[in-house]
Design a protein around this motif. Structure first.
Motif, PDB file in Angstrom:
ATOM      1  N   LYS A 223      32.162  38.483  49.430  1.00 51.13           N
ATOM      2  CA  LYS A 223      33.124  38.552  50.528  1.00 51.13           C
ATOM      3  C   LYS A 223      33.481  37.147  50.985  1.00 51.13           C
ATOM      4  O   LYS A 223      33.189  36.167  50.298  1.00 51.13           O
ATOM      5  CB  LYS A 223      32.553  39.396  51.671  1.00 51.13           C
ATOM      6  CG  LYS A 223      32.391  40.868  51.306  1.00 51.13           C
ATOM      7  CD  LYS A 223      31.946  41.699  52.490  1.00 51.13           C
ATOM      8  CE  LYS A 223      31.830  43.171  52.104  1.00 51.13           C
ATOM      9  NZ  LYS A 223      31.375  44.017  53.243  1.00 51.13           N
ATOM     10  N   HIS A 230      35.232  34.489  46.143  1.00 49.68           N
ATOM     11  CA  HIS A 230      35.981  35.693  46.496  1.00 49.68           C
ATOM     12  C   HIS A 230      37.447  35.549  46.088  1.00 49.68           C
ATOM     13  O   HIS A 230      38.038  36.483  45.515  1.00 49.68           O
ATOM     14  CB  HIS A 230      35.861  35.945  47.998  1.00 49.68           C
ATOM     15  CG  HIS A 230      36.588  37.156  48.468  1.00 49.68           C
ATOM     16  ND1 HIS A 230      37.892  37.121  48.925  1.00 49.68           N
ATOM     17  CD2 HIS A 230      36.207  38.460  48.551  1.00 49.68           C
ATOM     18  CE1 HIS A 230      38.267  38.335  49.280  1.00 49.68           C
ATOM     19  NE2 HIS A 230      37.267  39.163  49.062  1.00 49.68           N
ATOM     20  N   ILE A 233      37.917  35.898  42.184  1.00 50.75           N
ATOM     21  CA  ILE A 233      37.789  37.266  41.678  1.00 50.75           C
ATOM     22  C   ILE A 233      38.967  38.118  42.141  1.00 50.75           C
ATOM     23  O   ILE A 233      39.527  38.906  41.372  1.00 50.75           O
ATOM     24  CB  ILE A 233      36.448  37.879  42.129  1.00 50.75           C
ATOM     25  CG1 ILE A 233      35.277  37.051  41.611  1.00 50.75           C
ATOM     26  CG2 ILE A 233      36.323  39.317  41.641  1.00 50.75           C
ATOM     27  CD1 ILE A 233      33.921  37.515  42.119  1.00 50.75           C
ATOM     28  N   GLN A 234      39.367  37.950  43.383  1.00 53.78           N
ATOM     29  CA  GLN A 234      40.521  38.691  43.899  1.00 53.78           C
ATOM     30  C   GLN A 234      41.786  38.347  43.121  1.00 53.78           C
ATOM     31  O   GLN A 234      42.583  39.236  42.790  1.00 53.78           O
ATOM     32  CB  GLN A 234      40.707  38.383  45.378  1.00 53.78           C
ATOM     33  CG  GLN A 234      41.841  39.152  46.041  1.00 53.78           C
ATOM     34  CD  GLN A 234      41.994  38.771  47.498  1.00 53.78           C
ATOM     35  OE1 GLN A 234      41.964  37.583  47.842  1.00 53.78           O
ATOM     36  NE2 GLN A 234      42.156  39.760  48.369  1.00 53.78           N
ATOM     37  N   PHE A 237      41.888  40.243  39.698  1.00 58.56           N
ATOM     38  CA  PHE A 237      42.166  41.680  39.696  1.00 58.56           C
ATOM     39  C   PHE A 237      43.389  42.052  40.530  1.00 58.56           C
ATOM     40  O   PHE A 237      44.091  43.010  40.189  1.00 58.56           O
ATOM     41  CB  PHE A 237      40.944  42.444  40.229  1.00 58.56           C
ATOM     42  CG  PHE A 237      39.751  42.394  39.334  1.00 58.56           C
ATOM     43  CD1 PHE A 237      39.751  43.049  38.107  1.00 58.56           C
ATOM     44  CD2 PHE A 237      38.613  41.699  39.702  1.00 58.56           C
ATOM     45  CE1 PHE A 237      38.641  43.023  37.276  1.00 58.56           C
ATOM     46  CE2 PHE A 237      37.492  41.669  38.881  1.00 58.56           C
ATOM     47  CZ  PHE A 237      37.505  42.323  37.660  1.00 58.56           C
ATOM     48  N   ASP A 238      43.651  41.327  41.614  1.00 55.02           N
ATOM     49  CA  ASP A 238      44.737  41.685  42.530  1.00 55.02           C
ATOM     50  C   ASP A 238      45.511  40.433  42.935  1.00 55.02           C
ATOM     51  O   ASP A 238      45.315  39.891  44.039  1.00 55.02           O
ATOM     52  CB  ASP A 238      44.179  42.375  43.782  1.00 55.02           C
ATOM     53  CG  ASP A 238      43.479  43.680  43.462  1.00 55.02           C
ATOM     54  OD1 ASP A 238      44.122  44.566  42.873  1.00 55.02           O
ATOM     55  OD2 ASP A 238      42.280  43.798  43.787  1.00 55.02           O
ATOM     56  N   VAL A 288      32.324  39.915  36.390  1.00 55.61           N
ATOM     57  CA  VAL A 288      32.743  40.201  37.750  1.00 55.61           C
ATOM     58  C   VAL A 288      33.348  41.593  37.765  1.00 55.61           C
ATOM     59  O   VAL A 288      33.671  42.160  36.712  1.00 55.61           O
ATOM     60  CB  VAL A 288      33.757  39.161  38.280  1.00 55.61           C
ATOM     61  CG1 VAL A 288      33.114  37.789  38.365  1.00 55.61           C
ATOM     62  CG2 VAL A 288      35.003  39.105  37.377  1.00 55.61           C
ATOM     63  N   ARG A 290      35.619  44.776  40.241  1.00 57.58           N
ATOM     64  CA  ARG A 290      36.412  45.261  41.375  1.00 57.58           C
ATOM     65  C   ARG A 290      36.036  46.709  41.610  1.00 57.58           C
ATOM     66  O   ARG A 290      36.089  47.530  40.679  1.00 57.58           O
ATOM     67  CB  ARG A 290      37.908  45.148  41.063  1.00 57.58           C
ATOM     68  CG  ARG A 290      38.859  45.742  42.105  1.00 57.58           C
ATOM     69  CD  ARG A 290      40.265  45.744  41.508  1.00 57.58           C
ATOM     70  NE  ARG A 290      41.300  46.066  42.487  1.00 57.58           N
ATOM     71  CZ  ARG A 290      41.717  47.294  42.767  1.00 57.58           C
ATOM     72  NH1 ARG A 290      41.154  48.344  42.165  1.00 57.58           N
ATOM     73  NH2 ARG A 290      42.690  47.485  43.641  1.00 57.58           N
ATOM     74  N   GLU A 292      36.846  50.042  43.925  1.00 49.32           N
ATOM     75  CA  GLU A 292      37.743  50.696  44.882  1.00 49.32           C
ATOM     76  C   GLU A 292      37.229  52.106  45.166  1.00 49.32           C
ATOM     77  O   GLU A 292      36.895  52.854  44.244  1.00 49.32           O
ATOM     78  CB  GLU A 292      39.164  50.777  44.343  1.00 49.32           C
ATOM     79  CG  GLU A 292      40.150  51.408  45.323  1.00 49.32           C
ATOM     80  CD  GLU A 292      41.563  51.462  44.770  1.00 49.32           C
ATOM     81  OE1 GLU A 292      42.506  51.599  45.570  1.00 49.32           O
ATOM     82  OE2 GLU A 292      41.716  51.375  43.536  1.00 49.32           O
ATOM     83  N   HIS A 306      36.277  46.363  47.282  1.00 49.03           N
ATOM     84  CA  HIS A 306      35.269  45.310  47.247  1.00 49.03           C
ATOM     85  C   HIS A 306      35.323  44.601  45.898  1.00 49.03           C
ATOM     86  O   HIS A 306      35.735  45.182  44.888  1.00 49.03           O
ATOM     87  CB  HIS A 306      33.864  45.882  47.458  1.00 49.03           C
ATOM     88  CG  HIS A 306      33.685  46.592  48.759  1.00 49.03           C
ATOM     89  ND1 HIS A 306      33.628  45.942  49.969  1.00 49.03           N
ATOM     90  CD2 HIS A 306      33.550  47.923  49.040  1.00 49.03           C
ATOM     91  CE1 HIS A 306      33.461  46.819  50.938  1.00 49.03           C
ATOM     92  NE2 HIS A 306      33.422  48.027  50.404  1.00 49.03           N
ATOM     93  N   TYR A 307      34.859  43.352  45.923  1.00 52.15           N
ATOM     94  CA  TYR A 307      34.706  42.584  44.691  1.00 52.15           C
ATOM     95  C   TYR A 307      33.234  42.206  44.546  1.00 52.15           C
ATOM     96  O   TYR A 307      32.495  42.115  45.536  1.00 52.15           O
ATOM     97  CB  TYR A 307      35.576  41.333  44.724  1.00 52.15           C
ATOM     98  CG  TYR A 307      37.042  41.624  44.918  1.00 52.15           C
ATOM     99  CD1 TYR A 307      37.825  42.089  43.868  1.00 52.15           C
ATOM    100  CD2 TYR A 307      37.646  41.461  46.167  1.00 52.15           C
ATOM    101  CE1 TYR A 307      39.170  42.375  44.048  1.00 52.15           C
ATOM    102  CE2 TYR A 307      38.988  41.745  46.361  1.00 52.15           C
ATOM    103  CZ  TYR A 307      39.744  42.214  45.299  1.00 52.15           C
ATOM    104  OH  TYR A 307      41.075  42.504  45.484  1.00 52.15           O
TER     105      TYR A 307
END
Length: 405
Positions: A223, A230, A233-234, A237-238, A288, A290, A292, A306-307
């Protein structure tokens, strides 16, 4: 891609019973140093500790109740516990002793008794270990400010037993207190074949490095307390709206659907990737992920995202295994913290002097460990049974016995 749909109403799994260690719990207490002066000592320390656990198993949960339970037992039961003359200590004797007892030595003795074998066949990471803090809210009446989390505990997912217990000093901030004692807690666990699971607070470089160097692995949420990790990794994926999505060279996923607990169609989808392994500067990174989670509750759609990061490589931890380890982390809440508070009355306890709170917390954990080793699921019902059959509770402590659940 894997998809699993369990039956409706899935709840916490029953603890996996363990083969009993050759040493009885009462004998394991012999390794705890006695803080009392030898002159005038009337009761043996292992007998006192065994009596306390037997009383807790018999649904006598306070120090006063433990003393009263001991005073009511038959001469035969007391001889079995280690009181040959049929006399047992009173409440004030127990309180003075518990306040002076070495909590770390008691934790080491209990950990040696209950810990299942660390290394296991079938690859890395076959045994999850939750690390989380626990408050004793009754103590807060006797403290001004300070940390509401009074101990950090390492808890085995599968066997529902405590591997290590580390008290937190009064006056520390919650996060600071947990991180201060975490290295000592981790050092007392044999990490070979085991996986550290925890919330985002535990996601620290030094803690991950410590576990990896000890032969273990980790599966942790990431987080904003680790902003760079964070963000990376975010972004994988996003990516932000309007940005071209990054093609995942390695994309593996699993999905589960469950119903029950007042929720409809609770869906968990975990996507894992090794694409950041060469980029991230993090100890032992293996992949890593993701995670959901979506569900409907009282007619409203809800979503949580969450990651996370893990040192386990894909061959040892496919997405389904990562998801199982992540979910298994909450066994520490369901099978330990909640049972200590609701069933064993820890939140109502007002013990606050010296080592007393730590000792009583570990005796409660010992009682739960005895039951969990035998696969007991309905703990409250078993305590009621032993309240009527104290000799059966004592029999659990004085020697290896067959599974009785």
């Amino acid at each position: 891609m894997q998809c699993t749909v369990p039956a409706p109403g899935v709840s916490s799994p029953a603890p996996v019973p363990l083969p009993l260690a050759p040493t009885s719990l009462a004998a394991a207490f012999a390794g705890v140093p006695d803080p009392r002066r030898r002159h005038g000592t009337r009761y043996a320390l292992p007998a006192i500790l065994a009596m306390a656990v037997a009383a807790i198993l018999s649904n006598h949960l306070s120090v006063l109740a433990i003393a009263e339970w001991g005073a009511r037992q038959s001469a035969a039961v007391l001889r079995t516990l280690g009181f040959p003359d049929g006399r047992t200590p009173c409440q004030s004797t127990l309180q003075r002793l518990f306040a002076k007892l070495d909590g770390q030595a008691l934790s080491a003795a209990l950990g040696a008794r209950f810990a299942p074998p660390a290394a296991s066949p079938g690859g890395r990471g076959r045994q999850g270990v939750s690390v989380d803090g626990k408050a004793q809210r009754g103590r807060l009446h006797h403290e001004t400010g300070g940390c509401p989390v009074h101990a950090l505990t390492a808890f085995c997912h599968d066997h529902a037993v405590v591997l290590a217990h580390e008290p937190i000093e009064r006056g520390a901030d919650k996060a600071e207190g947990e991180l201060t004692v975490a290295p000592a807690l981790l050092a007392r666990v044999d990490w070979r074949g085991r996986v550290l699971t925890g919330d985002a607070l535990v996601c620290q470089r030094r803690l991950c490095r410590q576990v990896v160097e000890a032969g273990g692995d980790y599966v942790l949420l990431v987080k904003e307390n680790q902003p760079t990790l964070h963000h990376d990794i975010q972004l994988l994926f996003d990516p932000p709206p309007g940005s071209a999505p990054l093609p995942l060279l390695d994309r593996r996923e699993t999905r589960t659907v469950e119903r029950g607990h007042g929720r409809q169609d609770e869906v968990r989808q975990l996507v894992a990737s090794t694409d950041l392994n060469d980029y991230l500067d993090w100890p032992g990174v293996g992949q890593v992920f993701r995670l959901e989670r979506t569900w409907r509750e009282r007619g409203r759609a809800k979503r949580a995202l969450h990651y996370g990061i893990s040192s386990l490589p894909p061959e040892d931890a496919p997405p389904a295994r990562l998801l199982a380890l992540k979910r298994g982390h909450w066994q520490i809440e369901n099978l330990l913290h909640r049972r200590k508070d609701v069933t064993l009355g820890e939140d109502r306890s007002l013990i606050h002097r010296g080592q007393g709170p730590t000792v009583m917390a570990q005796l409660r954990e010992a009682a739960l460990g005895v039951l969990h080793r035998r696969g007991v699921r309905r703990v409250a019902a078993r305590l009621r049974h032993y309240s009527q059959h104290p000799e059966a509770a004592v029999a659990l402590l004085v020697g290896p016995t067959p599974r009785d659940a």
